[in-house]
Design a protein around this motif. Structure first.
Motif, PDB file in Angstrom:
ATOM      1  N   ALA A 228      18.952  73.053  61.747  1.00  6.71           N
ATOM      2  CA  ALA A 228      18.730  71.448  61.611  1.00  6.71           C
ATOM      3  C   ALA A 228      19.591  71.128  60.366  1.00  6.71           C
ATOM      4  O   ALA A 228      20.159  70.015  60.408  1.00  6.71           O
ATOM      5  N   SER A 229      20.151  71.911  59.436  1.00  2.90           N
ATOM      6  CA  SER A 229      20.966  71.674  58.322  1.00  2.90           C
ATOM      7  C   SER A 229      22.539  71.489  58.989  1.00  2.90           C
ATOM      8  O   SER A 229      22.869  70.430  58.661  1.00  2.90           O
TER       9      SER A 229
ATOM     10  N   THR B  24      22.070  67.905  60.639  1.00  4.09           N
ATOM     11  CA  THR B  24      22.135  66.589  59.989  1.00  4.09           C
ATOM     12  C   THR B  24      23.295  66.237  59.106  1.00  4.09           C
ATOM     13  O   THR B  24      23.252  65.191  58.657  1.00  4.09           O
TER      14      THR B  24
ATOM     15  N   ASP C  79      27.252  65.938  58.230  1.00  2.98           N
ATOM     16  CA  ASP C  79      28.294  65.521  58.872  1.00  2.98           C
ATOM     17  C   ASP C  79      29.704  66.397  58.552  1.00  2.98           C
ATOM     18  O   ASP C  79      30.482  66.108  57.746  1.00  2.98           O
TER      19      ASP C  79
END
Length: 273
Positions: free
Chosen positions: A35-36, A39, A41
């Motif tokens: 998930a890191s 999320t 950029d």
């Protein structure tokens, strides 16, 4: 599984089993990492592009040639000694204040009411929860630019850390010698000086030396906000893209940290003999 004494022990579940807590914990960690990445950029293509690699190569090449002009080295030596003084004085103040706060923050025996234990520990938590850089930024308003704000920032944060460590050491010290002295009707301060403190003194010294090592690194960074020392030189020369001067400052930081690490390791070795 049975032993020779016919006692039955329950084996832990296998790793790849629905009842294995380690498996579910590993899955949760992997999901969090995934998930890191999703999320954030992260522009890997731009980071690894030919233009970016060329600029990084030029940057590294300039850093490999430090400025060794005598006039600049004299300024660098002054900033290095200033950083060393900031870390030493900040650690010394933290040792005094941390030990003073560790006494009310610890419950040293069963009959000790420790009325101030909760509030004092809350104060120690507040002091160490604020990083040195934030303390320095806040203190620059009242103390102004220079090493004074950096020294106070190191002292405040390190007081919170050492105070908690000192309190834990006093609470975990064997109560036998202190109880024997206390049975003779001696007050709390003599009990601390002659029974509790001698037992935990090597541990307190070890904690202090470790925090001094950390404060050397922190003092080198605090100058970025104007707190003096090597950090202030680093921020100044990096802001002007003067890579030879920046390289010399980085080398001075590495040498200073290595010297302090070696000194603290030697002191620990002497204490453990």
């Amino acid at each position: 599984m049975k032993t020779a004494a016919n006692e039955t022990y329950k084996l832990p579940p296998a790793l790849f089993h629905s009842r294995s807590k380690a498996l579910w914990f590993a899955i949760a960690v992997v999901a969090l990492v995934g998930a890191s990445f999703a999320t954030l950029d992260l522009q890997w293509a731009k980071f690894l592009s030919a233009d970016a690699l060329r600029r990084m190569g030029r940057f590294v090449a300039e850093l490999l040639v430090p400025n060794t002009a005598p006039a600049f080295l004299r300024k660098l030596l002054t900033a290095t000694l200033e950083t060393l003084a900031m870390s030493a004085l900040g650690t010394l103040l933290a040792v005094v204040c941390g030990l003073a706060l560790a006494l009310p923050a610890s419950k040293t025996h069963a009959d000790d009411h420790a009325l101030w234990r909760g509030p004092t520990r809350a104060l120690l938590n507040a002091l160490r929860s604020i990083p040195e850089l934030v303390w320095a930024t806040l203190l620059l308003v009242s103390a102004g630019l220079g090493p004074f704000a950096g020294t106070l920032a190191l002292a405040l944060h390190t007081t919170g850390v050492l105070g908690r460590l000192f309190a834990e050491s006093l609470e975990n010290a064997p109560d036998g010698p202190a109880q024997a002295v206390r049975a003779r009707g001696v007050g709390a301060i003599p009990v601390l000086l002659y029974a509790s403190l001698p037992q935990v003194l090597p541990q307190l010294v070890s904690y202090t030396l470790y925090r001094w090592e950390n404060n050397i690194r922190a003092a080198a960074v605090l100058g970025v906000v104007g707190a003096g020392g090597l950090g202030q030189m680093l921020a100044f020369h990096m802001g002007l893209f003067q890579m030879p001067e920046t390289s010399a400052v980085l080398v001075a930081m590495l040498v200073l940290v290595a010297l302090v690490d070696g000194l603290s390791s030697g002191v620990r070795w002497v204490l453990m003999r």
